[in-house]
Design an enzyme around this catalytic site. Sequence first.
Site, PDB file in Angstrom:
ATOM      1  N   LYS A 114       0.815  -1.217   0.000  1.00  0.00           N
ATOM      2  CA  LYS A 114       0.000   0.000   0.000  1.00  0.00           C
ATOM      3  C   LYS A 114       0.849   1.269   0.000  1.00  0.00           C
ATOM      4  O   LYS A 114       0.450   2.280  -0.571  1.00  0.00           O
ATOM      5  CB  LYS A 114      -0.948   0.015   1.211  1.00  0.00           C
ATOM      6  CG  LYS A 114      -2.115  -0.937   1.032  1.00  0.00           C
ATOM      7  CD  LYS A 114      -3.296  -0.517   1.889  1.00  0.00           C
ATOM      8  CE  LYS A 114      -4.499  -1.388   1.610  1.00  0.00           C
ATOM      9  NZ  LYS A 114      -5.551  -1.243   2.592  1.00  0.00           N
ATOM     10  N   LYS A 198      -4.977  -9.588  -6.292  1.00  0.00           N
ATOM     11  CA  LYS A 198      -6.299  -9.851  -5.700  1.00  0.00           C
ATOM     12  C   LYS A 198      -7.323  -8.823  -6.200  1.00  0.00           C
ATOM     13  O   LYS A 198      -6.950  -7.680  -6.516  1.00  0.00           O
ATOM     14  CB  LYS A 198      -6.230  -9.871  -4.170  1.00  0.00           C
ATOM     15  CG  LYS A 198      -5.996  -8.540  -3.548  1.00  0.00           C
ATOM     16  CD  LYS A 198      -6.201  -8.565  -2.035  1.00  0.00           C
ATOM     17  CE  LYS A 198      -6.007  -7.154  -1.517  1.00  0.00           C
ATOM     18  NZ  LYS A 198      -6.219  -6.882  -0.150  1.00  0.00           N
ATOM     19  N   LYS A 201     -10.794  -2.953  -4.167  1.00  0.00           N
ATOM     20  CA  LYS A 201     -11.504  -1.696  -4.417  1.00  0.00           C
ATOM     21  C   LYS A 201     -10.560  -0.668  -4.997  1.00  0.00           C
ATOM     22  O   LYS A 201     -10.984   0.278  -5.639  1.00  0.00           O
ATOM     23  CB  LYS A 201     -12.006  -1.112  -3.081  1.00  0.00           C
ATOM     24  CG  LYS A 201     -13.014  -1.946  -2.370  1.00  0.00           C
ATOM     25  CD  LYS A 201     -13.258  -1.410  -0.941  1.00  0.00           C
ATOM     26  CE  LYS A 201     -13.562  -2.525   0.011  1.00  0.00           C
ATOM     27  NZ  LYS A 201     -13.717  -2.138   1.395  1.00  0.00           N
TER      28      LYS A 201
HETATM   29  P1  TYM Z   1     -10.849  -5.070   3.750  1.00  0.00           P
HETATM   30  O1  TYM Z   1     -11.814  -3.977   3.998  1.00  0.00           O
HETATM   31  O2  TYM Z   1      -9.735  -4.828   2.780  1.00  0.00           O
HETATM   32  O3  TYM Z   1     -11.583  -6.373   3.291  1.00  0.00           O
HETATM   33  C1  TYM Z   1     -12.678  -6.876   4.035  1.00  0.00           C
HETATM   34  C2  TYM Z   1     -12.674  -8.386   4.014  1.00  0.00           C
HETATM   35  O4  TYM Z   1     -12.750  -8.866   2.663  1.00  0.00           O
HETATM   36  C3  TYM Z   1     -11.671  -9.765   2.411  1.00  0.00           C
HETATM   37  N1  TYM Z   1     -11.225  -9.580   1.022  1.00  0.00           N
HETATM   38  C4  TYM Z   1     -11.047 -10.588   0.157  1.00  0.00           C
HETATM   39  N2  TYM Z   1     -11.223 -11.923   0.288  1.00  0.00           N
HETATM   40  C5  TYM Z   1     -10.975 -12.681  -0.795  1.00  0.00           C
HETATM   41  N3  TYM Z   1     -10.553 -12.178  -1.999  1.00  0.00           N
HETATM   42  C6  TYM Z   1     -10.369 -10.842  -2.163  1.00  0.00           C
HETATM   43  N4  TYM Z   1      -9.985 -10.352  -3.336  1.00  0.00           N
HETATM   44  C7  TYM Z   1     -10.618  -9.983  -1.058  1.00  0.00           C
HETATM   45  N5  TYM Z   1     -10.550  -8.646  -0.868  1.00  0.00           N
HETATM   46  C8  TYM Z   1     -10.917  -8.412   0.403  1.00  0.00           C
HETATM   47  C9  TYM Z   1     -10.578  -9.369   3.389  1.00  0.00           C
HETATM   48  O5  TYM Z   1      -9.694 -10.433   3.619  1.00  0.00           O
HETATM   49  C10 TYM Z   1     -11.383  -8.979   4.599  1.00  0.00           C
HETATM   50  O6  TYM Z   1     -11.717 -10.140   5.346  1.00  0.00           O
HETATM   51  N6  TYM Z   1      -7.806  -4.940   7.702  1.00  0.00           N
HETATM   52  C11 TYM Z   1      -9.082  -5.405   7.235  1.00  0.00           C
HETATM   53  C12 TYM Z   1     -10.258  -4.902   8.059  1.00  0.00           C
HETATM   54  C13 TYM Z   1     -10.156  -5.104   9.525  1.00  0.00           C
HETATM   55  C14 TYM Z   1     -10.337  -6.320  10.235  1.00  0.00           C
HETATM   56  C15 TYM Z   1     -10.185  -6.011  11.602  1.00  0.00           C
HETATM   57  C16 TYM Z   1     -10.610  -7.632   9.812  1.00  0.00           C
HETATM   58  C17 TYM Z   1      -9.900  -4.133  10.458  1.00  0.00           C
HETATM   59  N7  TYM Z   1      -9.931  -4.682  11.694  1.00  0.00           N
HETATM   60  C18 TYM Z   1     -10.284  -6.982  12.605  1.00  0.00           C
HETATM   61  C19 TYM Z   1     -10.724  -8.593  10.828  1.00  0.00           C
HETATM   62  C20 TYM Z   1     -10.554  -8.278  12.171  1.00  0.00           C
HETATM   63  C21 TYM Z   1      -9.296  -4.935   5.811  1.00  0.00           C
HETATM   64  O7  TYM Z   1      -8.716  -3.978   5.372  1.00  0.00           O
HETATM   65  O8  TYM Z   1     -10.247  -5.591   5.143  1.00  0.00           O
END
Ligand code: TYM
Length: 334
Positions: A114, A198, A201
């Site tokens: 990032k 992957k 967004k």
């Molecule tokens: P974020 O917002 O990027 O994504 C949310 C969830 O979607 C999953 N995900 C995917 N899974 C499979 N293939 C993909 N291409 C894909 N893109 C996104 C992510 O693995 C995630 O589960 N850091 C985290 C948010 C967070 C969090 C937490 C998660 C903050 N605090 C505590 C669990 C526990 C994030 O940026 O997810």
Amino acid sequence: MNKKKLVFSGIQPTGNLHLGNYLGALKNFVTLQDETDCIYCVVDLHAITTFQNPNELKKNVLETVASFVATGLNPDKSIIFNQSSVTGHSELAWILNCVSRIGWLNRMTQFKDKAGSDKEKASVGLYIYPNLMAADILLYKATHVPVGADQKQHLELSRDIAQKFNKDFNCKDFFPLPEPLIPKNVSRVMSLRDGTKKMSKSEESDYSRINLRDEADDIIKKVKKAKSDSEQIPDNLKVLEQKPEALNLLNIYSEISKNSLDKVIKEMSGKEYSHLKTKLAELLISEITPIGKEIEKLLGDKSHLQQILKKGTEKANFIAEENLKNIREKVGLI
Ligand code: TYM
């Protein structure tokens, strides 16, 4: 609350949720709410580690809540709230900043991706992002965390932080070591334009992803344009592994059709990709467009969405404050 298994997870409110969020996380969230206590958080504090337009952010928080509910999360069963409304997240994050080690953060691949080539210009928030994520989970003493494979390293860090806290403050088992729940089949949905990246967004081209709010026409266009392969669909996984875009399409098809990848390869081998794409688009339309319509409907009543957040915040805050009292006590804060 049931003490045995407590689920926590979060999603950033940074725009339209997509098929990766759905297959990697949301579908699992919904299944888990019937099995145990679950807390699902719209992580707005994580979102601002990169600049967000304030008005867009407010809009996106509500849209993420709408997406939660539209995919099947029930606010009477699960706690649904936004991170910044429970101040304990920031307080515990600070405490954990003092437990976590710089060397551990330096190994985080997501920061490297990032921050890009000019790391000096990245926000400090982006660097310590995983500590806030550990705080999210440990604030509730959550035991299980449903996420996609891209979050595995952050989960491992959360476990290291929990373990070090328990050791430093001589309180064995105070924080449970949270276990990741990563989907077995499609743990990483890949971009439709580049099978080595992957689905995300932040990728510039909207053709790289299927959004939960895409209409049937968008889905048909995107699947048709998705990169595949010039040869016919092979009959074994070994060959497919050399063709990441083709494998991604088959993986998505397998997940949505609820058939194993082996079975799907048998069904499709020897056929043209256009055949797979037609069938895949049909399945995606029937799975995704009802969710999109429900999101639209829910967004028509913003006060209902705000009410869901308010109720969720009260419940989350109650648990957080109870745990924080003990955490402050352990650390020696009076
Ligand atoms: P974020 O917002 O990027 O994504 C949310 C969830 O979607 C999953 N995900 C995917 N899974 C499979 N293939 C993909 N291409 C894909 N893109 C996104 C992510 O693995 C995630 O589960 N850091 C985290 C948010 C967070 C969090 C937490 C998660 C903050 N605090 C505590 C669990 C526990 C994030 O940026 O997810």
